[in-house]
Write a protein that holds these residues in place. Sequence first.
Motif, mmCIF file in Angstrom:
data_model
loop_
_atom_site.group_PDB
_atom_site.id
_atom_site.type_symbol
_atom_site.label_atom_id
_atom_site.label_comp_id
_atom_site.label_asym_id
_atom_site.label_seq_id
_atom_site.Cartn_x
_atom_site.Cartn_y
_atom_site.Cartn_z
ATOM 1 N N LEU A 177 46.289 46.000 50.433
ATOM 2 C CA LEU A 177 47.506 46.813 50.426
ATOM 3 C C LEU A 177 48.720 46.042 50.918
ATOM 4 O O LEU A 177 49.836 46.586 50.920
ATOM 5 C CB LEU A 177 47.289 48.058 51.300
ATOM 6 N N PHE A 178 48.534 44.794 51.349
ATOM 7 C CA PHE A 178 49.648 43.968 51.819
ATOM 8 C C PHE A 178 50.389 43.387 50.616
ATOM 9 O O PHE A 178 50.405 42.192 50.356
ATOM 10 C CB PHE A 178 49.140 42.853 52.732
ATOM 11 N N ALA A 179 50.996 44.278 49.852
ATOM 12 C CA ALA A 179 51.713 43.895 48.634
ATOM 13 C C ALA A 179 52.553 45.088 48.199
ATOM 14 O O ALA A 179 52.280 46.226 48.589
ATOM 15 C CB ALA A 179 50.736 43.493 47.531
ATOM 16 N N PRO A 180 53.606 44.859 47.401
ATOM 17 C CA PRO A 180 54.395 45.987 46.906
ATOM 18 C C PRO A 180 53.662 46.845 45.893
ATOM 19 O O PRO A 180 54.096 47.950 45.577
ATOM 20 C CB PRO A 180 55.613 45.305 46.257
ATOM 21 N N PHE A 181 52.555 46.332 45.361
ATOM 22 C CA PHE A 181 51.775 47.057 44.353
ATOM 23 C C PHE A 181 50.301 46.829 44.651
ATOM 24 O O PHE A 181 49.893 45.722 45.024
ATOM 25 C CB PHE A 181 52.102 46.542 42.941
ATOM 26 N N ALA A 182 49.491 47.896 44.511
ATOM 27 C CA ALA A 182 48.062 47.762 44.776
ATOM 28 C C ALA A 182 47.275 48.675 43.850
ATOM 29 O O ALA A 182 47.742 49.753 43.468
ATOM 30 C CB ALA A 182 47.740 48.104 46.235
ATOM 31 N N LEU A 183 46.083 48.226 43.495
ATOM 32 C CA LEU A 183 45.162 49.029 42.690
ATOM 33 C C LEU A 183 44.256 49.835 43.617
ATOM 34 O O LEU A 183 43.871 49.368 44.692
ATOM 35 C CB LEU A 183 44.326 48.125 41.788
ATOM 36 N N PHE A 184 43.927 51.047 43.197
ATOM 37 C CA PHE A 184 43.076 51.914 44.003
ATOM 38 C C PHE A 184 41.754 52.239 43.317
ATOM 39 O O PHE A 184 40.892 52.843 43.926
ATOM 40 C CB PHE A 184 43.805 53.218 44.336
ATOM 41 N N THR A 185 41.605 51.865 42.066
ATOM 42 C CA THR A 185 40.356 52.134 41.360
ATOM 43 C C THR A 185 39.951 50.928 40.527
ATOM 44 O O THR A 185 40.793 50.092 40.167
ATOM 45 C CB THR A 185 40.484 53.365 40.433
ATOM 46 N N LEU A 186 38.668 50.874 40.227
ATOM 47 C CA LEU A 186 38.120 49.840 39.357
ATOM 48 C C LEU A 186 37.167 50.514 38.375
ATOM 49 O O LEU A 186 36.303 51.296 38.768
ATOM 50 C CB LEU A 186 37.367 48.788 40.171
ATOM 51 N N HIS A 187 37.330 50.222 37.091
ATOM 52 C CA HIS A 187 36.502 50.828 36.049
ATOM 53 C C HIS A 187 35.462 49.819 35.569
ATOM 54 O O HIS A 187 35.786 48.663 35.285
ATOM 55 C CB HIS A 187 37.374 51.279 34.878
ATOM 56 N N SER A 188 34.219 50.268 35.477
ATOM 57 C CA SER A 188 33.123 49.424 35.016
ATOM 58 C C SER A 188 32.107 50.307 34.301
ATOM 59 O O SER A 188 32.262 51.526 34.201
ATOM 60 C CB SER A 188 32.477 48.693 36.198
ATOM 61 N N ASP A 189 31.043 49.678 33.825
ATOM 62 C CA ASP A 189 30.002 50.426 33.143
ATOM 63 C C ASP A 189 29.320 51.431 34.073
ATOM 64 O O ASP A 189 28.791 52.455 33.634
ATOM 65 C CB ASP A 189 28.954 49.474 32.571
ATOM 66 N N ALA A 190 29.345 51.130 35.383
ATOM 67 C CA ALA A 190 28.698 52.023 36.349
ATOM 68 C C ALA A 190 29.532 53.269 36.629
ATOM 69 O O ALA A 190 29.031 54.246 37.179
ATOM 70 C CB ALA A 190 28.424 51.281 37.654
ATOM 71 N N GLY A 191 30.800 53.244 36.284
ATOM 72 C CA GLY A 191 31.686 54.380 36.549
ATOM 73 C C GLY A 191 33.020 53.919 37.102
ATOM 74 O O GLY A 191 33.424 52.763 36.917
ATOM 75 N N VAL A 192 33.687 54.820 37.789
ATOM 76 C CA VAL A 192 35.003 54.537 38.362
ATOM 77 C C VAL A 192 34.864 54.391 39.876
ATOM 78 O O VAL A 192 34.422 55.327 40.556
ATOM 79 C CB VAL A 192 36.017 55.658 38.045
ATOM 80 N N THR A 193 35.213 53.225 40.398
ATOM 81 C CA THR A 193 35.134 52.969 41.831
ATOM 82 C C THR A 193 36.495 53.223 42.462
ATOM 83 O O THR A 193 37.500 52.629 42.047
ATOM 84 C CB THR A 193 34.709 51.519 42.109
ATOM 85 N N ALA A 194 36.537 54.120 43.454
ATOM 86 C CA ALA A 194 37.762 54.388 44.205
ATOM 87 C C ALA A 194 37.717 53.565 45.490
ATOM 88 O O ALA A 194 36.816 53.730 46.317
ATOM 89 C CB ALA A 194 37.884 55.883 44.526
ATOM 90 N N TRP A 195 38.697 52.681 45.659
ATOM 91 C CA TRP A 195 38.683 51.775 46.803
ATOM 92 C C TRP A 195 39.199 52.459 48.055
ATOM 93 O O TRP A 195 39.944 53.430 48.008
ATOM 94 C CB TRP A 195 39.533 50.544 46.516
ATOM 95 N N ARG A 196 38.836 51.877 49.177
ATOM 96 C CA ARG A 196 39.272 52.368 50.476
ATOM 97 C C ARG A 196 40.781 52.234 50.621
ATOM 98 O O ARG A 196 41.375 51.257 50.208
ATOM 99 C CB ARG A 196 38.571 51.566 51.581
ATOM 100 N N GLY A 197 41.400 53.245 51.245
ATOM 101 C CA GLY A 197 42.834 53.191 51.500
ATOM 102 C C GLY A 197 43.492 54.529 51.250
ATOM 103 O O GLY A 197 43.006 55.338 50.465
#
Length: 288
Positions: free
Chosen positions: A206-226
Amino acid sequence: MTTALVPARPEAGAGQTMFAALAAREMRRFALNPVFLAAAGLTAYTLCSGQRNTVTEIDGANTISAVFFGGFGMLTAFWLTRSMRASEPVVGVTPTTLPARTAALCATAIVPFGCGCLTLLAFLQFHPLGHPAYGAFSPPARIAVLVGQIVVPSLGGPLLGVALGRWVRFPGAPFVLFLILAGWVNLVMALTLARPDSAPVAVLRLFAPFALFTLHSDAGVTAWRGSPWFFIGWQLALCAIAVLVALLRGAEGRLRSRIIRALGIAGVAAVIMLVLAGAGGFTHAVTT
């Protein structure tokens, strides 16, 4: 008879009127800049063309506004600031201080910010909040994610461009900074993949002006901590710091002291928001 010449007292509101006229002029220059027009056109085209296929990943579409209105907006604001700086020997004869002209340049961020808001509304039409591609976040948190990824970068990029234009002479500075930020986002995402539950790694992400909160893969959608809400607070603190750093150029006396004090307050607020953003939320969750 002797005539006494007394300096005329400025009329009430004359300073505000002059600033409003200067800000309107700079906003018009920003809106008509070919780089910004290209950013608006590319954003509209990408949003519309992306609807031809089934959307399974939100993050790819979220970066549109950050790249075009944020990144291209930073380039536009930098070049406008540099062009005004080159004309300051002429502009300086007018009763307008350098911080006032800088504030007028910062006001141009209203244009891309408004475009970012419109992009968010269009995005919600194409990707309703109930779409499973958002992952495990609640509907309010999904709004916060979108605001932090679409709207706030559209505001912060141009403000950062003004600050760079006031202090940096290198013409390619905004382009180099954009590449550095993009590289940092990719680097911390790699760390997040390795340590998804780590709070320090979440702070780095999160030490940036822009950050991703999810990741999409074959296993599903991963919601990251934060916490996306505190991340917005971090982003707005960065916007305030960019404005204050830009205004510091040419400020003197009591105004300079006030700006430096405000910078200290904004810096403390930014640190608090960053820590809370990394510590808040939940550890990564996967939904199918």
